[in-house]
Design an enzyme around this catalytic site. Structure first.
Site, mmCIF file in Angstrom:
data_model
loop_
_atom_site.group_PDB
_atom_site.id
_atom_site.type_symbol
_atom_site.label_atom_id
_atom_site.label_comp_id
_atom_site.label_asym_id
_atom_site.label_seq_id
_atom_site.Cartn_x
_atom_site.Cartn_y
_atom_site.Cartn_z
ATOM 1 N N ASP A 1 0.825 -1.216 0.000
ATOM 2 C CA ASP A 1 0.000 0.000 0.000
ATOM 3 C C ASP A 1 0.856 1.261 0.000
ATOM 4 O O ASP A 1 2.059 1.223 0.271
ATOM 5 C CB ASP A 1 -0.909 -0.035 1.242
ATOM 6 C CG ASP A 1 -2.246 0.622 1.002
ATOM 7 O OD1 ASP A 1 -2.343 1.485 0.110
ATOM 8 O OD2 ASP A 1 -3.205 0.277 1.723
ATOM 9 N N ASP B 1 -10.734 1.919 -3.210
ATOM 10 C CA ASP B 1 -11.261 1.688 -1.866
ATOM 11 C C ASP B 1 -12.784 1.700 -1.879
ATOM 12 O O ASP B 1 -13.418 1.338 -0.890
ATOM 13 C CB ASP B 1 -10.759 2.775 -0.900
ATOM 14 C CG ASP B 1 -9.397 2.431 -0.318
ATOM 15 O OD1 ASP B 1 -8.960 1.279 -0.486
ATOM 16 O OD2 ASP B 1 -8.773 3.311 0.296
HETATM 17 C C1 GLA Z 1 -5.734 1.751 2.197
HETATM 18 C C2 GLA Z 1 -6.184 0.581 1.343
HETATM 19 C C3 GLA Z 1 -7.251 -0.195 2.056
HETATM 20 C C4 GLA Z 1 -6.720 -0.676 3.379
HETATM 21 C C5 GLA Z 1 -6.233 0.505 4.185
HETATM 22 C C6 GLA Z 1 -5.547 0.046 5.456
HETATM 23 O O1 GLA Z 1 -6.712 2.714 2.289
HETATM 24 O O2 GLA Z 1 -6.619 1.017 0.092
HETATM 25 O O3 GLA Z 1 -7.666 -1.279 1.279
HETATM 26 O O4 GLA Z 1 -5.682 -1.584 3.156
HETATM 27 O O5 GLA Z 1 -5.323 1.304 3.471
HETATM 28 O O6 GLA Z 1 -5.079 1.078 6.199
#
Ligand code: GLA
Length: 745
Positions: free
Chosen positions: A478, A548
């Site tokens: 990420d 997301d």
């Molecule tokens: C990001 C990712 C999510 C999740 C969060 C965790 O926003 O896109 O899918 O993994 O971080 O903090």
């Protein structure tokens, strides 16, 4: 031969699949763009380049008033010698001068394709899969060599370009703009398609006329970003999915980029793509080389659909890498929306048991497993298991997942550091910052200085340790903020404008090292969802968390936009709980499943809270997807209906052999007393007989208007079409599966 040169005509001709790309040397040394369009079977142009005297377009040669660089269609324009349009290259020498005068020096045509040294590359597995042309342009005064690289790939309509600077002079040069490509084309009344967006609203297909102005599509955020994508198409006025001519460019770079479309006074459009010159200046020392990112360039004669299929095939074969390139991806459960940071071993194991029971293949432990991370304010950088949550350690936990006959995956955010972390307390100078200036936080975190070798090496070691200690089959990588206060204490004052680019080089090196060191691990990249969904990251990590936003209806346009060039096998898409956590919408589990099956199916909800009916639905979805995922992941995509008008969306995947296909239809807003509609398919064999089955009628409000199973000819499916069921309710959907019928002799 896909690349030929005619020394009499002084023309280069590149056969780019169904297209031809022709360049010529004008006056023996100026490299010009002459043609890019449908394949020319004679390879070269007989027509000469026509020039007329133009007022206010100066003449580099005093005896030729027709010749001006201002009116010449050029392959790599520079600044200051009569062309007033935006240049591809801008440099400054020690004496303060900025002029370069690029002339053809030599060229080479060879089999295969070299990989870039420090940047993501497309590649071939055998030399015969591609041919490369390198054209050296040379500035005699500064001794700067500019090599333009063009690679064409057998069976693909995509050209790959990049540029290599080689400083053969003896005083440093400051390079402030070095684009990966330029070309000058006549594109009357063309429209521009690009993919702007925002977090949780990525890649919205957006059209605008080219007009007579300059457009700059760019990122200044240190990441390719949610806000723009390094892709652009220029399409003829009557473009549709099936018809019309389209030019496309996409940059394999995940940092600050710029795509320029600039139309001049004589209706010539200059297209340039490369690293964003904004906040960029590279100090090129004598003898040093600088390589630009690669850009893919395409011409597609049959609409946006053909463009997408050209890219999908090309990316699947020559960009995605590693053993997962050709492998179907596991169906996963991710605990993020199920538990967020609030979990312990018992909760996770219960979730894993539920997941196993419905047929899920991979368990992914998301954020919160390390340091003291009970919320997003702490611990990034401290990649040590939190024994309050996992008292037996990560290895033991992973083993427990494996014992359930599931694979185990883990979340990391390696480029980041929390101010509240042991790493930051030990190495406060390991992040990007400018001494004496305030340091902005975003999601309570700083960005590690990946332009520094020391930092990158430390991260490689940290991650290597964890990945070697626990049985890890999958990593979600990420990146949850963009770059501010872009400064590095590891670089000299006159190199501070190199930081953003060197950051990307660091990221690529770390990714390259780890993906090679752990070839068995499936890496999925993520940046707050789809904030780095670009060809650069795809070269290392063959899967991306698309957004997301997991709402099925919002996902329609996100996934449609993404599908413009990115293949389904690269898209992570999950079924989540309702009301949806991002938009609050309630949709049926079937609809959520149908939309998530458009890419790599996953689940991201608390299965423990579901009733038996929902579990049974999920079991069916998984079994169904297992049967059809090869068609979705390796087939050809046809976008039949765009969700943009808020009415409905439909997409179709057809297997390479055209013997299997799957169609998904989603109604967005229901209408009273609706017209009865049919869905005309594409891509099937006209003379083939198919057995067609409608799924989804078990849902309340879905009424079939024809038998659930029919035997139909390919041409009937494509010309007459399928009767869309009557859907009484918003956000309902259905699916047809289509298989070549076994006809008894
Ligand atoms: C990001 C990712 C999510 C999740 C969060 C965790 O926003 O896109 O899918 O993994 O971080 O903090």
């Amino acid at each position: 031969m896909m690349i030929v040169y005619d020394s009499n005509l002084q023309q280069f001709s590149l056969q780019v699949g169904k297209a031809s790309y022709v360049m010529a040397l004008h006056k023996g040394s100026y490299l010009t763009t002459r043609y890019f369009g449908l394949r020319l079977h004679g390879d070269f142009l007989a027509s000469p380049f026509v020039e007329v005297p133009r007022s206010f377009s100066p003449n580099p040669m005093a005896d030729d008033e027709r010749f001006s660089l201002d009116t010449l269609p050029q392959e790599y324009p520079v600044f200051g010698n009569s062309d007033f349009r935006l240049p591809a290259l801008e440099v400054e020498f020690e004496d303060g001068s900025r002029l370069v005068d690029l002339h053809y020096d030599q060229h080479r045509i060879y089999e295969g394709k070299p990989k870039l040294h420090v940047l993501p590359s497309t590649y071939v597995e055998e030399e015969k899969q591609a041919q490369t042309l390198e054209i050296d342009l040379f500035d005699a005064v500064s001794q700067l060599r500019v090599t333009l690289r063009y690679t064409v790939f057998a069976g693909h309509s995509i050209l790959v370009r990049s540029v290599l600077l080689h400083h053969e002079g003896d005083a440093p040069i400051r390079v402030s703009r070095v684009m990966s490509m330029a070309m000058d084309l006549s594109l009357p009344d063309y429209q521009m398609l690009h993919l702007p967006g925002a977090h949780a609203r990525e890649r919205e297909m957006t059209w605008q006329p080219i007009g007579k102005t300059m457009h700059s599509i760019e990122s200044r955020r240190g990441a390719s970003s949610h806000q723009q994508n390094p892709f652009l198409a220029l399409a003829s006025p009557t473009i549709t999915e099936e018809d019309g001519e389209v030019y496309s460019v996409a940059l394999a770079y995940s940092g600050n980029f710029q795509l320029v479309v600039d139309t001049d006074q004589y209706d010539v459009t200059r297209v340039m793509v490369g690293i964003n010159p904004f906040d960029f200046r590279y100090l090129l020392s004598p003898g040093e080389k600088f390589e630009t990112p690669e850009v893919t360039v395409g011409f597609h004669a049959h609409g946006l659909g053909e463009m997408s299929r050209d890219y999908h095939r090309f990316f699947r074969k020559h960009l995605l890498s590693g053993r997962y390139r050709d492998q179907l991806r596991p169906i996963l459960i991710n605990n993020w929306e199920a538990t967020y940071f609030q979990f312990d071993e018992q909760v996770l194991l219960q979730l894993a048991d539920e997941a196993k029971e419905v047929g899920i293949e991979l368990f992914v432990l998301d954020d919160g497993w390390f340091g003291q991370r009970d919320d997003d304010r702490t611990s990034l950088g401290d990649w040590v298991v939190d024994t309050r949550k996992l008292p037996h350690g990560l290895g033991a936990f992973g083993e427990q997942i494996r014992q359930k006959n599931m694979r185990f995956g883990l979340w990391f955010e390696p480029e980041m550091i929390s101010p509240d972390s042991a790493l930051y307390r030990t190495h406060p100078d390991w992040c990007l910052f400018v001494p004496g200036r305030n340091q902005s936080v975003s999601r309570h975190q700083y960005v590690l200085d990946f332009s520094s070798k020391e930092v990158c090496d430390a991260i490689i070691e940290q991650l290597t340790k964890i990945l070697s200690q626990a049985p890890i089959d999958y990593v979600k990588w990420d990146m949850n903020r963009h770059l501010t206060e872009v400064g590095s204490v590891s670089l000299a004052a006159n190199r501070q404008k190199e930081v953003s680019h060197r950051y990307m080089l660091g990221v690529y090196r770390v990714m390259d090292t780890l993906t090679k060191r752990f070839p068995f691990i499936l890496f999925e990249s993520c940046s707050g969802g789809g904030g780095r969904f670009d060809p650069g990251l795809l070269a290392y990590m063959p899967q991306v968390w698309t957004s997301d936003n997991t709402d099925a209806i919002a996902r329609l346009s996100i996934q449609f936009g993404t599908s413009l060039i990115y293949p389904a096998i690269a898209m992570g898409s999950h079924v989540s709980a309702v009301p949806n956590h991002q938009v609050g919408r309630v949709t049926t589990l079937q609809t959520r499943g149908y939309v998530a099956m458009m890419g790599n199916l996953g689940y991201e909800l608390d299965l423990r809270r579901l009733g038996e009916e929902d579990r049974a639905t999920i079991r069916q979805q998984i079994a169904f997807y297992q049967q059809w995922r090869d068609v979705i992941c390796f087939g050809d995509l046809y976008r039949l209906k765009h969700p943009s008008k808020q009415q409905d969306a439909a997409f179709l995947y057809v297997s390479e052999k055209r013997d299997r296909a799957i169609v998904t239809y989603i109604q967005i807003m229901a209408r009273a007393n609706p017209a009865l509609k049919r869905l005309r398919l594409q891509g099937l064999a006209t003379n083939e007989t198919y057995s067609v089955t409608l799924h989804g009628t078990e849902q309340t409000g879905v009424f079939a208007l024809s038998p659930l199973t029919l035997v139909m000819n390919g041409d009937e499916l494509m010309q007459y079409g399928l009767a869309i069921p009557y859907l009484h309710g918003d956000f309902l959907g259905c699916v047809w599966t289509i298989e070549k019928a076994e006809i008894a002799p």
